[in-house]
Design a protein around this motif. Sequence first.
Motif, PDB file in Angstrom:
ATOM      1  N   LYS A  39      59.060  51.206  88.119  1.00 45.85           N
ATOM      2  CA  LYS A  39      58.859  51.384  86.659  1.00 45.85           C
ATOM      3  C   LYS A  39      59.905  50.810  86.036  1.00 45.85           C
ATOM      4  O   LYS A  39      59.498  50.193  84.773  1.00 45.85           O
ATOM      5  CB  LYS A  39      59.247  53.143  86.705  1.00 45.85           C
ATOM      6  CG  LYS A  39      59.064  53.514  85.344  1.00 45.85           C
ATOM      7  CD  LYS A  39      59.186  55.174  85.410  1.00 45.85           C
ATOM      8  CE  LYS A  39      59.008  55.786  84.157  1.00 45.85           C
ATOM      9  NZ  LYS A  39      59.871  55.270  82.902  1.00 45.85           N
ATOM     10  N   GLN A  41      61.128  47.661  86.494  1.00 46.43           N
ATOM     11  CA  GLN A  41      60.184  46.456  86.267  1.00 46.43           C
ATOM     12  C   GLN A  41      59.471  46.302  85.422  1.00 46.43           C
ATOM     13  O   GLN A  41      59.254  45.433  84.573  1.00 46.43           O
ATOM     14  CB  GLN A  41      59.968  45.837  87.557  1.00 46.43           C
ATOM     15  CG  GLN A  41      61.202  45.314  88.521  1.00 46.43           C
ATOM     16  CD  GLN A  41      60.616  44.855  90.112  1.00 46.43           C
ATOM     17  OE1 GLN A  41      59.464  45.170  90.269  1.00 46.43           O
ATOM     18  NE2 GLN A  41      61.752  44.498  90.782  1.00 46.43           N
ATOM     19  N   LYS A  42      58.337  47.325  85.166  1.00 48.57           N
ATOM     20  CA  LYS A  42      57.499  47.419  84.420  1.00 48.57           C
ATOM     21  C   LYS A  42      57.925  47.622  82.982  1.00 48.57           C
ATOM     22  O   LYS A  42      57.241  46.729  81.965  1.00 48.57           O
ATOM     23  CB  LYS A  42      56.363  48.569  84.719  1.00 48.57           C
ATOM     24  CG  LYS A  42      55.176  48.902  84.029  1.00 48.57           C
ATOM     25  CD  LYS A  42      54.456  49.995  84.682  1.00 48.57           C
ATOM     26  CE  LYS A  42      53.188  50.193  83.771  1.00 48.57           C
ATOM     27  NZ  LYS A  42      52.597  51.552  84.352  1.00 48.57           N
ATOM     28  N   ASP A  43      58.792  48.304  82.570  1.00 46.83           N
ATOM     29  CA  ASP A  43      59.450  48.563  81.442  1.00 46.83           C
ATOM     30  C   ASP A  43      59.922  47.381  80.855  1.00 46.83           C
ATOM     31  O   ASP A  43      59.930  47.072  79.792  1.00 46.83           O
ATOM     32  CB  ASP A  43      60.199  49.842  81.348  1.00 46.83           C
ATOM     33  CG  ASP A  43      59.877  51.003  81.566  1.00 46.83           C
ATOM     34  OD1 ASP A  43      58.448  51.205  81.454  1.00 46.83           O
ATOM     35  OD2 ASP A  43      60.356  51.897  81.852  1.00 46.83           O
ATOM     36  N   GLN A  44      60.916  46.605  81.809  1.00 45.50           N
ATOM     37  CA  GLN A  44      61.324  45.321  81.326  1.00 45.50           C
ATOM     38  C   GLN A  44      60.441  44.260  81.122  1.00 45.50           C
ATOM     39  O   GLN A  44      60.634  43.773  80.029  1.00 45.50           O
ATOM     40  CB  GLN A  44      62.462  44.865  82.488  1.00 45.50           C
ATOM     41  CG  GLN A  44      63.015  43.558  82.173  1.00 45.50           C
ATOM     42  CD  GLN A  44      64.155  43.790  81.076  1.00 45.50           C
ATOM     43  OE1 GLN A  44      64.525  44.742  80.891  1.00 45.50           O
ATOM     44  NE2 GLN A  44      64.554  42.363  80.545  1.00 45.50           N
ATOM     45  N   LYS A  45      59.426  44.176  81.657  1.00 44.75           N
ATOM     46  CA  LYS A  45      58.427  43.356  81.541  1.00 44.75           C
ATOM     47  C   LYS A  45      57.562  43.559  80.237  1.00 44.75           C
ATOM     48  O   LYS A  45      57.348  42.632  79.144  1.00 44.75           O
ATOM     49  CB  LYS A  45      57.324  43.076  82.462  1.00 44.75           C
ATOM     50  CG  LYS A  45      56.147  42.278  82.215  1.00 44.75           C
ATOM     51  CD  LYS A  45      55.116  42.367  83.620  1.00 44.75           C
ATOM     52  CE  LYS A  45      54.143  41.228  83.073  1.00 44.75           C
ATOM     53  NZ  LYS A  45      53.096  41.155  84.196  1.00 44.75           N
ATOM     54  N   LYS A  46      57.264  44.869  79.775  1.00 46.32           N
ATOM     55  CA  LYS A  46      56.810  45.360  78.615  1.00 46.32           C
ATOM     56  C   LYS A  46      57.795  44.970  77.354  1.00 46.32           C
ATOM     57  O   LYS A  46      57.236  44.624  76.365  1.00 46.32           O
ATOM     58  CB  LYS A  46      56.527  46.814  78.447  1.00 46.32           C
ATOM     59  CG  LYS A  46      55.743  47.266  77.401  1.00 46.32           C
ATOM     60  CD  LYS A  46      55.479  48.650  77.499  1.00 46.32           C
ATOM     61  CE  LYS A  46      54.982  49.377  78.813  1.00 46.32           C
ATOM     62  NZ  LYS A  46      54.770  50.616  78.853  1.00 46.32           N
ATOM     63  N   PHE A  47      59.035  45.202  77.515  1.00 43.45           N
ATOM     64  CA  PHE A  47      59.954  44.851  76.553  1.00 43.45           C
ATOM     65  C   PHE A  47      60.147  43.404  76.311  1.00 43.45           C
ATOM     66  O   PHE A  47      59.989  42.976  75.057  1.00 43.45           O
ATOM     67  CB  PHE A  47      61.447  45.388  77.054  1.00 43.45           C
ATOM     68  CG  PHE A  47      62.404  44.693  76.259  1.00 43.45           C
ATOM     69  CD1 PHE A  47      62.755  45.222  74.745  1.00 43.45           C
ATOM     70  CD2 PHE A  47      63.483  43.830  76.760  1.00 43.45           C
ATOM     71  CE1 PHE A  47      63.647  44.553  74.072  1.00 43.45           C
ATOM     72  CE2 PHE A  47      64.473  43.332  75.945  1.00 43.45           C
ATOM     73  CZ  PHE A  47      64.624  43.625  74.636  1.00 43.45           C
ATOM     74  N   GLU A  49      57.756  41.065  76.605  1.00 46.96           N
ATOM     75  CA  GLU A  49      56.619  40.849  75.958  1.00 46.96           C
ATOM     76  C   GLU A  49      56.550  41.397  74.467  1.00 46.96           C
ATOM     77  O   GLU A  49      55.951  40.601  73.632  1.00 46.96           O
ATOM     78  CB  GLU A  49      55.391  41.421  76.566  1.00 46.96           C
ATOM     79  CG  GLU A  49      55.177  40.594  77.889  1.00 46.96           C
ATOM     80  CD  GLU A  49      54.067  41.228  78.730  1.00 46.96           C
ATOM     81  OE1 GLU A  49      53.437  42.494  78.244  1.00 46.96           O
ATOM     82  OE2 GLU A  49      53.658  40.698  79.905  1.00 46.96           O
ATOM     83  N   ALA A  50      57.337  42.212  73.988  1.00 44.29           N
ATOM     84  CA  ALA A  50      57.528  42.747  72.920  1.00 44.29           C
ATOM     85  C   ALA A  50      58.359  42.383  71.731  1.00 44.29           C
ATOM     86  O   ALA A  50      58.529  42.603  70.840  1.00 44.29           O
ATOM     87  CB  ALA A  50      57.213  44.393  73.076  1.00 44.29           C
ATOM     88  N   LYS A  89      62.666  33.710  78.025  1.00 48.18           N
ATOM     89  CA  LYS A  89      62.307  35.164  77.826  1.00 48.18           C
ATOM     90  C   LYS A  89      62.863  35.968  78.950  1.00 48.18           C
ATOM     91  O   LYS A  89      63.342  37.364  78.757  1.00 48.18           O
ATOM     92  CB  LYS A  89      60.736  35.622  77.615  1.00 48.18           C
ATOM     93  CG  LYS A  89      60.401  35.329  76.177  1.00 48.18           C
ATOM     94  CD  LYS A  89      58.838  35.598  76.064  1.00 48.18           C
ATOM     95  CE  LYS A  89      58.246  35.504  74.678  1.00 48.18           C
ATOM     96  NZ  LYS A  89      57.020  36.067  74.413  1.00 48.18           N
ATOM     97  N   SER A  90      62.581  35.568  80.128  1.00 41.33           N
ATOM     98  CA  SER A  90      62.929  36.444  81.426  1.00 41.33           C
ATOM     99  C   SER A  90      64.566  36.443  81.497  1.00 41.33           C
ATOM    100  O   SER A  90      65.135  37.606  82.229  1.00 41.33           O
ATOM    101  CB  SER A  90      62.635  35.726  82.604  1.00 41.33           C
ATOM    102  OG  SER A  90      63.202  34.443  82.644  1.00 41.33           O
TER     103      SER A  90
END
Length: 102
Positions: A39, A41-47, A49-50, A89-90
């Motif tokens: 969860k 990692q998913k939130d970090q990826k979404k952040f 991208e945004a 970005k990462s």
Amino acid sequence: MIKALLLQVDAGGTNYTQFIMLAGMIAIFYFFFIRPQQKKQKDQKKFIEAVKKGDQVITVGGIHGKIVSVEDTTVTLDVDKGNKLTIEKSSISLDASKRLAQ
């Protein structure tokens, strides 16, 4: 002979309890360690991208800056009075404006 049969029945029962205990340990490990990490990692990826121009961010290395431009895999940060850094970005860790508001 009856004692031997009873001993075999008892030994078979412990295999089921060991299996149940192992399954329980796996379930606990999944729900307390693996699932929260996925969860996060998913939130970090979404952040990542945004992110957009004007956001205040902090990098993994601890550099605070304001995003000046965003490209496919890189962003340019204004760190101090016109000093700009181009980073991946990462390597963006978190949103500094939300952190400062707390």
